[in-house]
Design an enzyme around this catalytic site. Structure first.
Site, PDB file in Angstrom:
ATOM      1  CB  SER A 204      28.448  -0.357  45.359  1.00 18.90           C
ATOM      2  OG  SER A 204      29.248   0.780  45.633  1.00 18.90           O
ATOM      3  CG  HIS A 232      25.423  -2.599  47.027  1.00 22.37           C
ATOM      4  ND1 HIS A 232      24.554  -2.117  46.070  1.00 22.37           N
ATOM      5  CD2 HIS A 232      26.011  -1.506  47.583  1.00 22.37           C
ATOM      6  CE1 HIS A 232      24.632  -0.788  46.025  1.00 22.37           C
ATOM      7  NE2 HIS A 232      25.512  -0.401  46.926  1.00 22.37           N
ATOM      8  CE  LYS A 263      22.724   0.750  48.380  1.00 25.52           C
ATOM      9  NZ  LYS A 263      22.735   1.690  49.511  1.00 25.52           N
TER      10      LYS A 263
END
Length: 417
Positions: A204, A232, A263
């Protein structure tokens, strides 16, 4: 005199604890450490947002709308009206929460529905939900690995993987970041019963990607398992958002996937492990964060369900964030900036100096662009950067406005010509 009154008098009317000396000592120790953090320039102040999470937000102390380029809201679904409405409906039907862990009276039909849909999305047999992916990572290594086993972890893995591995009793090895030669040497020398390779799919801070196909090849060669954290990547990376294994053409070859609902998948909360049915059943019996944490509340489950339906039906948002990413990276590189990473929506604008990164971010905010500077110890010394995160919800005009602001500030600070 009542017991409560005696305690009240002992503690004092101001609520002072009777162990005042110990508390004073604690305050002094922590105060000194906090002063050191501030002096080093690494104190994390929290900017207060007064709107929903979106590409345009308002913050406390200002009525001006600013463009947000630092959220993990990759698909732009955090305030999607359809998702919010569905969450409201399930809140009314199923209540605010379960007041229980899953195995007592904390499992509703919607929890099982979400687990099945996540497994379907990833092409796996089963899924187990957690309060967060941090909990999922904390709950897997200790549960499945014994002192007879060995785990091999990329040195730049997320803190939750590092902490999860610390809890287990397996032999622990760290290999150099994305260094397959170092990983192979450690696998070859290992006498572990089970060998588990653990890596982030996307790292990340740098936006770079695990060499997953080659890791899978090594796992086959040395009879090892592969664990990937896809926080991610899930929902927006790879051609249809199936993450790093899709991006690197090894769909279905990763043994264990951990990821998040917090997310790209609506931005609410929750995490999960998906993989073989025996693994998931075992985690329901042995994984401590699962066994001893309250179940996900219905409104949060609703967000996950609605997002899964959207992703299973269409890849439009996935394709949009990818095209937005390409547009930003191409224009910024052309302007003279160094953008780290590999065609991922995490776009680190490399600046090197910590004070420069902080000053740059402050000047961007005066132009209505919200970005954050990162420096040591979050990233290595001399590698300070501004981490830009692109969303499917950003319009081309918003991205161009951010690019123009970067160019203006970059020229004024002598970062580019």
């Amino acid at each position: 005199m009542s017991t409560f009154s005696k305690i009240f008098l002992l503690n004092g009317a101001g609520g002072r604890h009777y162990s005042a000396a110990a508390q004073t000592q604690l305050r002094e120790i922590l105060g000194s450490q906090l002063a050191g953090i501030k002096e080093a320039g690494t104190f994390k102040a929290e900017r207060i947002i007064t709107s929903s999470q979106s590409t345009q937000i308002t913050v406390q102390g200002s009525d001006q709308r600013i463009l947000n380029f630092c959220a993990n809201n990759y698909l732009g679904l955090a305030n999607n009206p359809e998702i919010v409405e569905y969450s409201r409906k399930l809140l009314e039907k199923y209540g605010a929460g379960l007041s229980s862990v899953r195995f007592i009276c904390g499992t509703q039909d919607i929890h099982k529905q979400l687990e099945r849909k996540i497994a379907q999305f990833h092409g796996r047999e089963d899924t187990i939900l957690y309060a967060s992916c941090f909990d999922a990572n904390a709950g897997i290594f200790e549960a499945i690995l014994t002192p007879e086993d060995a785990v091999f972890s990329d040195e730049l893995n997320h803190a939750s993987i590092i902490d999860g591995i610390r809890l287990c009793k397996a032999k622990k090895q760290r290999y150099k970041h994305r260094d397959l030669a170092d990983l192979e040497r450690q696998l070859r020398e290992s006498d572990g019963r089970l060998k588990l390779i653990a890596t982030d799919g996307v790292f990340s801070m740098d936006g770079n990607i695990a060499p997953l196909a080659r890791i899978v090849d090594l796992a086959k060669k040395y009879n090892a398992l592969v664990f990937v954290d896809e926080c991610h990547a899930t929902g927006f990376f790879g051609a249809t958002g199936r993450g790093t294994e899709e991006y690197d053409n090894v769909m279905g070859e990763v043994d264990i996937i951990n990821s998040t609902l917090g997310k790209a998948l609506g931005g609410a909360s929750g995490g999960y492990t998906t993989g073989p049915s025996e693994l998931i059943s075992f985690l329901r019996q042995k994984s401590r964060p699962y066994l001893f944490s309250n179940t996900l509340p219905p409104a949060v489950v609703a967000v996950g369900l609605k997002v899964m339906d959207m992703l299973l039906a269409s890849s439009e948002l996935t394709q949009r964030v990818q095209s937005n990413t390409q547009h930003f990276r191409t224009a910024m590189t052309k302007a003279g900036f160094t953008i780290a990473g590999e065609n991922h929506p995490i776009c680190p604008v490399m600046l090197g100096d910590a004070r420069l990164a902080s000053n740059f971010a402050d000047q961007m905010l005066t132009r209505g662009i919200y970005v954050i500077g990162f420096s040591y110890p979050v990233v290595p010394q001399g590698k300070a950067r501004i981490r830009v995160q692109i969303s499917a919800a950003h319009t081309e005009a918003e991205i161009d406005r951010a690019i123009d602001a970067f160019i203006e500030v970059g020229r004024s600070l002598k970062v580019i010509q």
